[in-house]
Design a protein around this motif. Structure first.
Motif, PDB file in Angstrom:
ATOM      1  N   GLY A 158       0.931  -1.154   0.066  1.00 54.35           N
ATOM      2  CA  GLY A 158       0.166   0.160   0.049  1.00 54.35           C
ATOM      3  C   GLY A 158       0.845   1.158   0.024  1.00 54.35           C
ATOM      4  N   TYR A 159       0.191   2.321  -0.054  1.00 56.08           N
ATOM      5  CA  TYR A 159       0.892   3.681  -0.101  1.00 56.08           C
ATOM      6  C   TYR A 159      -0.204   4.867   0.538  1.00 56.08           C
ATOM      7  N   THR A 160       0.269   5.669   1.204  1.00 53.17           N
ATOM      8  CA  THR A 160      -0.380   6.834   1.576  1.00 53.17           C
ATOM      9  C   THR A 160       0.056   8.220   0.474  1.00 53.17           C
ATOM     10  N   VAL A 161      -1.056   9.058   0.128  1.00 52.50           N
ATOM     11  CA  VAL A 161      -0.406  10.350  -0.463  1.00 52.50           C
ATOM     12  C   VAL A 161      -1.176  11.321   0.356  1.00 52.50           C
ATOM     13  N   TYR A 162      -0.056  12.117   0.978  1.00 47.21           N
ATOM     14  CA  TYR A 162      -0.366  13.395   1.762  1.00 47.21           C
ATOM     15  C   TYR A 162      -0.274  14.663   0.983  1.00 47.21           C
ATOM     16  N   LEU A 167      -4.816  10.094   1.275  1.00 50.32           N
ATOM     17  CA  LEU A 167      -5.213   8.732   0.658  1.00 50.32           C
ATOM     18  C   LEU A 167      -4.710   7.582   1.125  1.00 50.32           C
ATOM     19  N   LEU A 168      -5.215   6.473   1.221  1.00 52.84           N
ATOM     20  CA  LEU A 168      -4.416   5.237   1.588  1.00 52.84           C
ATOM     21  C   LEU A 168      -4.923   4.289   0.271  1.00 52.84           C
ATOM     22  N   VAL A 169      -4.060   3.760  -0.514  1.00 56.37           N
ATOM     23  CA  VAL A 169      -4.536   2.806  -1.680  1.00 56.37           C
ATOM     24  C   VAL A 169      -3.770   1.568  -1.221  1.00 56.37           C
ATOM     25  N   LEU A 170      -4.476   0.597  -1.423  1.00 58.83           N
ATOM     26  CA  LEU A 170      -4.184  -0.848  -0.627  1.00 58.83           C
ATOM     27  C   LEU A 170      -4.630  -1.998  -1.665  1.00 58.83           C
ATOM     28  N   THR A 171      -3.681  -2.943  -1.703  1.00 60.83           N
ATOM     29  CA  THR A 171      -4.073  -4.348  -2.088  1.00 60.83           C
ATOM     30  C   THR A 171      -3.475  -5.357  -1.092  1.00 60.83           C
ATOM     31  N   VAL A 172      -4.546  -6.485  -0.955  1.00 59.09           N
ATOM     32  CA  VAL A 172      -4.031  -7.680  -0.281  1.00 59.09           C
ATOM     33  C   VAL A 172      -4.148  -8.893  -1.356  1.00 59.09           C
ATOM     34  N   HIS A 177      -7.725  -0.910  -4.003  1.00 56.97           N
ATOM     35  CA  HIS A 177      -8.767   0.004  -3.432  1.00 56.97           C
ATOM     36  C   HIS A 177      -8.203   1.305  -2.977  1.00 56.97           C
ATOM     37  N   GLU A 178      -8.884   2.210  -2.995  1.00 58.52           N
ATOM     38  CA  GLU A 178      -8.672   3.745  -2.428  1.00 58.52           C
ATOM     39  C   GLU A 178      -9.345   4.071  -1.009  1.00 58.52           C
ATOM     40  N   PHE A 179      -8.818   4.742  -0.103  1.00 54.02           N
ATOM     41  CA  PHE A 179      -9.463   5.027   0.985  1.00 54.02           C
ATOM     42  C   PHE A 179      -8.960   6.649   1.244  1.00 54.02           C
ATOM     43  N   THR A 180     -10.099   7.125   1.758  1.00 54.72           N
ATOM     44  CA  THR A 180      -9.652   8.637   2.215  1.00 54.72           C
ATOM     45  C   THR A 180      -9.828   9.019   3.556  1.00 54.72           C
ATOM     46  N   LYS A 192     -12.755   4.594  -3.592  1.00 59.30           N
ATOM     47  CA  LYS A 192     -12.756   3.700  -5.044  1.00 59.30           C
ATOM     48  C   LYS A 192     -12.698   2.232  -4.616  1.00 59.30           C
ATOM     49  N   ARG A 193     -13.494   1.314  -5.078  1.00 62.07           N
ATOM     50  CA  ARG A 193     -13.250   0.016  -4.905  1.00 62.07           C
ATOM     51  C   ARG A 193     -12.898  -0.467  -6.356  1.00 62.07           C
ATOM     52  N   GLY A 194     -11.836  -1.538  -6.301  1.00 59.13           N
ATOM     53  CA  GLY A 194     -11.415  -2.110  -7.575  1.00 59.13           C
ATOM     54  C   GLY A 194     -10.935  -1.134  -8.623  1.00 59.13           C
TER      55      GLY A 194
END
Length: 336
Positions: A158-162, A167-172, A177-180, A192-194
């Motif tokens: 994953g990564y975060t953008v400050y 934002l946190l963008v993650l994959t398992v 998927h994106e989280f704010t 954002k999913r997928g």
């Protein structure tokens, strides 16, 4: 539809059998640490955290105060949680073993605590990149060799953008998927999913000031893009270059494009600028899970066998069809 929280998403993934409880808790700890880093960055000059720290990292690069602070935040947040066997950072020479006073888990965490930190003093987006690996069975005190696993073995990245928002963008391994970060709630919410990277694009990101040092296939590829509609590609391309990998890659995940940091002849002792374990592998896992491609110019990035913890590699990632063209030119030049 109301966006779901990171915690709910992870619990749903756990119930589906894609992650276990320890990995879920580890991701939540990393996310909390990133919230703390975001808070420090948000203070800017008011927090007294801008400027150089007066130290250098293992690569001989000058460290920013926020590099050091971000590294400490991630280290302190993760060492006591009981989910890790060890962790390694781009900012530290050697991996860190979990103190014996804390319980140990069976995961290894690798991270670049503040990617693009040279941009922090001018208020441009920076970020944190992280990767999670399984610690080999039977190993309780991992050494360097236990971290040297191919990117294809990652269980999470994953990564975060400050930036204007965090934002946190993650994959398992089940899509990207994106989280704010909702600063009022203090929670990451899925926005954002997928995520999907278009296979074709008209945008590229590269440091053009290094053009005179590039190898011939790289010069050929970029020359074709610059030729636009009148050239062999038959369409115009735009260049975008933030010089903060998380920002450039996030743009590609959002609307397509390619990001390239090739091998060059400026310093022949370095096969590339970006680090395999801390930057290239996690970003490649994220990009592939979003339908994109990532190579070294000669092979799939996630198939590279690491030989050193701070190993550098050339990076070609983004929209699949463009990465295929650039990689083909390099393979042809290498007679493969």
């Amino acid at each position: 539809m109301k966006p779901i929280s990171l915690t709910r998403y992870l619990i749903e993934e756990q119930r589906a059998g894609r992650i276990n409880a320890d990995l879920r808790l580890l991701i939540e700890v990393v996310a909390r640490a990133c919230k703390s880093i975001s808070h420090s960055i948000g203070k800017g000059a008011l927090g007294g955290v801008l400027g150089d720290a007066g130290t250098g990292n293992i690569q001989g690069e000058a460290q920013k105060k926020l590099d050091v602070l971000s590294n400490e935040i991630l280290l302190e947040a993760n060492e006591w949680g009981g989910h890790l066997a060890g962790c390694a950072s781009e900012e530290m020479d050697d991996p860190v073993k979990i103190p014996n006073v804390y319980p140990k888990g069976n995961f290894l965490l690798l991270y670049d605590p503040l990617d693009g930190s040279s941009n922090i003093d001018v208020n441009i987006s920076v970020g944190t990149i992280f990767s999670v690996l399984h610690c080999p069975d039977g190993v309780t005190d991992p050494e360097v060799e236990h971290y040297l696993q191919k990117g294809s073995t990652q269980v999470c990245a994953g990564y975060t953008v400050y930036g204007p928002s965090t934002l946190l963008v993650l994959t398992v391994g089940n899509g990207t998927h994106e989280f704010t970060l909702d600063r009022e709630l203090g929670s990451f919410l899925m926005t954002k999913r997928g995520m999907k990277i278009p296979e074709d694009t008209k945008e590229f990101a590269i440091n053009m000031s290094n053009q005179r040092h590039w190898e011939e296939p790289m010069k050929k590829y970029i020359a074709e893009l610059l030729a636009g509609k009148t050239g062999p590609r038959g369409k115009d391309f735009n260049m975008r270059w933030v010089a903060s990998m998380v920002a450039d890659v996030h743009r590609i995940l959002t609307r397509g494009g390619v990001f390239i940091y090739p091998k060059d002849l400026k310093d022949t002792s370095k096969p590339g600028k970006l680090r395999l374990m801390y930057e290239a592998n996690p970003m490649s896992f994220i990009v592939e899970q979003a339908g994109g491609a990532s190579t070294t110019g000669l092979q799939r990035m996630l198939d590279v066998q690491p030989t050193a913890l701070h190993q550098r590699v050339p990076v070609f990632l983004g929209s699949k069809n463009e990465i295929e063209v650039a990689t083909r030119y390099h393979l042809e030049a290498a007679g493969k």
